[in-house]
Design a protein around this motif. Structure first.
Motif, mmCIF file in Angstrom:
data_model
loop_
_atom_site.group_PDB
_atom_site.id
_atom_site.type_symbol
_atom_site.label_atom_id
_atom_site.label_comp_id
_atom_site.label_asym_id
_atom_site.label_seq_id
_atom_site.Cartn_x
_atom_site.Cartn_y
_atom_site.Cartn_z
ATOM 1 N N LEU A 1 110.753 98.806 61.275
ATOM 2 C CA LEU A 1 109.900 97.835 61.969
ATOM 3 C C LEU A 1 110.777 97.084 62.964
ATOM 4 O O LEU A 1 111.820 96.547 62.589
ATOM 5 C CB LEU A 1 109.304 96.837 60.970
ATOM 6 C CG LEU A 1 108.596 95.611 61.557
ATOM 7 C CD1 LEU A 1 107.239 96.005 62.148
ATOM 8 C CD2 LEU A 1 108.394 94.532 60.492
ATOM 9 N N THR B 1 111.074 93.784 65.008
ATOM 10 C CA THR B 1 110.416 92.472 65.000
ATOM 11 C C THR B 1 109.918 92.151 66.411
ATOM 12 O O THR B 1 110.504 92.592 67.400
ATOM 13 C CB THR B 1 111.369 91.364 64.520
ATOM 14 O OG1 THR B 1 112.486 91.294 65.408
ATOM 15 C CG2 THR B 1 111.858 91.620 63.102
ATOM 16 N N VAL C 1 105.976 89.743 55.120
ATOM 17 C CA VAL C 1 105.990 90.978 55.894
ATOM 18 C C VAL C 1 105.783 92.133 54.925
ATOM 19 O O VAL C 1 106.400 92.149 53.849
ATOM 20 C CB VAL C 1 107.346 91.148 56.618
ATOM 21 C CG1 VAL C 1 107.387 92.453 57.409
ATOM 22 C CG2 VAL C 1 107.616 89.962 57.534
ATOM 23 N N TYR D 1 102.271 92.932 59.721
ATOM 24 C CA TYR D 1 103.019 94.089 60.242
ATOM 25 C C TYR D 1 102.878 95.336 59.370
ATOM 26 O O TYR D 1 103.671 96.268 59.488
ATOM 27 C CB TYR D 1 104.516 93.740 60.432
ATOM 28 C CG TYR D 1 104.695 92.482 61.249
ATOM 29 C CD1 TYR D 1 104.469 92.499 62.621
ATOM 30 C CD2 TYR D 1 105.035 91.279 60.649
ATOM 31 C CE1 TYR D 1 104.599 91.339 63.377
ATOM 32 C CE2 TYR D 1 105.155 90.117 61.393
ATOM 33 C CZ TYR D 1 104.945 90.148 62.752
ATOM 34 O OH TYR D 1 105.064 89.005 63.489
ATOM 35 N N SER E 1 102.802 98.540 61.273
ATOM 36 C CA SER E 1 103.689 98.613 62.448
ATOM 37 C C SER E 1 104.979 99.378 62.174
ATOM 38 O O SER E 1 105.855 99.433 63.029
ATOM 39 C CB SER E 1 104.041 97.197 62.914
ATOM 40 O OG SER E 1 102.878 96.458 63.196
#
Ligand SMILES: *[C@@H]1O[C@H](CO)[C@@H](O)[C@H](O)[C@H]1NC(C)=O
Ligand SMILES: *[C@@H]1O[C@H](CO)[C@@H](O)[C@H](O)[C@H]1NC(C)=O
Ligand SMILES: *[C@@H]1O[C@H](CO)[C@@H](O)[C@H](O)[C@H]1NC(C)=O
Ligand SMILES: *[C@@H]1O[C@H](CO)[C@@H](O)[C@H](O)[C@H]1NC(C)=O
Ligand SMILES: *[C@@H]1O[C@H](CO)[C@@H](O)[C@H](O)[C@H]1NC(C)=O
Length: 269
Positions: free
Chosen positions: A105, A107, A118, A129, A132
């Motif tokens: 991931l 940021t 998260v 997230y 993501s």
């Protein structure tokens, strides 16, 4: 003592310092390339080295129940444009095995403030997230037999630097064993020393269900208290939708209150 910004004005000061020092660092770097000999190879510290071990903790791990999920939580802000990694590869003593998988991931440019949960997984109301992450090595798949998961970033020498770990298959094993298989792992001693590990017996799913409105040190201790404050479930069957719903509701409350706890505690300091 590590400098952790805890009030809005300190955060602002921190950001100003960070900005100034990164501009300064760039200037120095440009000078160096112009004047130093090519043989010099001093690795510098980066944003990953700046993350404090003990300021990040896992809150949830779930293996195929009905899908893999992991969440973690920071007492420290995460900088922007930092690559974070989750892996179920075993730590062998000074590096990770490569038999399993790694998810990454990046940021967002503005970073991720302390207090935001998260996650990796589909539950958008429980953690952020979740969708993501991208696979960057092998297959990240949490075994219902129990496993270990690490959160890490890449240090100034481009080496994995673990910052938090969770096992849902009992204690971590000693380093440098010939083979860790798919469901055991060693763990760096600095994580153990900083209480950055969560060690749970084997269940398919574990989540923190303890108190949330606590001062930071008390909250850290509560999250470490796995005997009292973690709930394990072994649902064999994803058709048990009622169970799934009630678990999700609990997690929303957990996640929300933890964010509030840290923000509220920060504003006192
Ligand atoms: C690490 O944090 C310090 C402040 O604690 C800051 O001055 C420095 O620029 C940071 N380094 C990087 C690479 O982010
Ligand atoms: C510099 O050090 C890093 C980390 O030890 C290494 O990976 C890299 O190959 C080195 N580069 C040179 C040019 O020696
Ligand atoms: C690890 O997984 C294997 C199957 O892959 C299983 O036979 C074994 O019992 C597991 N070990 C532990 C300690 O859970
Ligand atoms: C780790 O947790 C124990 C028990 O809560 C506590 O006594 C100790 O101070 C903690 N260590 C660190 C480095 O936070
Ligand atoms: C899952 O649930 C269904 C229906 O309730 C049942 O028929 C099946 O045997 C269950 N499977 C397992 C592995 O428990």
């Amino acid at each position: 003592m590590t400098f952790i910004p805890t009030t809005p004005s300190m955060v602002l000061l921190f950001l100003v310092l960070l900005l100034k020092s990164s501009i300064f660092a760039q200037d120095v770097e440009m000078d160096e390339t112009a004047t130093t000999t090519p043989s010099s190879n001093t690795s510098s510290l980066n944003e990953c080295d700046n993350l404090t071990i003990g300021e990040f903790t896992f809150l949830l791990v779930s293996s195929s129940d009905p899908f893999d999920e992991v969440s973690f939580f920071g007492f420290q802000d995460l900088p922007g444009n930092l690559n974070l990694y989750l892996t179920d590869n075993a730590w062998t003593g000074d590096s990770f095995a490569t038999t399993e998988g790694v998810m990454m991931l990046t940021t967002p440019p503005e970073g991720i403030p302390a207090g935001i949960t998260v996650g990796l997984g589909p539950a958008e109301t429980v953690y952020q997230y979740g969708r993501s992450w991208q696979s960057v090595q092998g297959v990240f798949a949490l075994s219902t037999e129990g496993e270990q998961v690490f959160l890490y970033c890449l240090d100034g020498s481009n080496q994995p630097r673990p910052i938090a770990a969770i096992s849902y298959n009992g204690p971590f094993l000693p380093p440098n064993l010939p083979d860790y298989g798919f469901n055991t792992s060693a763990v760096p001693q600095d994580l153990v020393d900083a209480n950055a590990t969560i060690v749970l017996p084997h269940e398919h799913r574990w989540q923190y269900i303890g108190p949330k409105l606590l001062e930071i040190d008390e909250l850290k201790a509560a999250i470490q208290d796995t005997e009292t404050n973690w709930e394990g479930t072994s649902v064999q069957n994803s058709s048990g939708s009622t169970t799934g719903m009630s678990r999700t509701t609990t997690m929303v409350v957990t996640s929300f209150l933890i964010s509030v706890a840290v923000v509220a505690t920060n504003s006192l300091w």
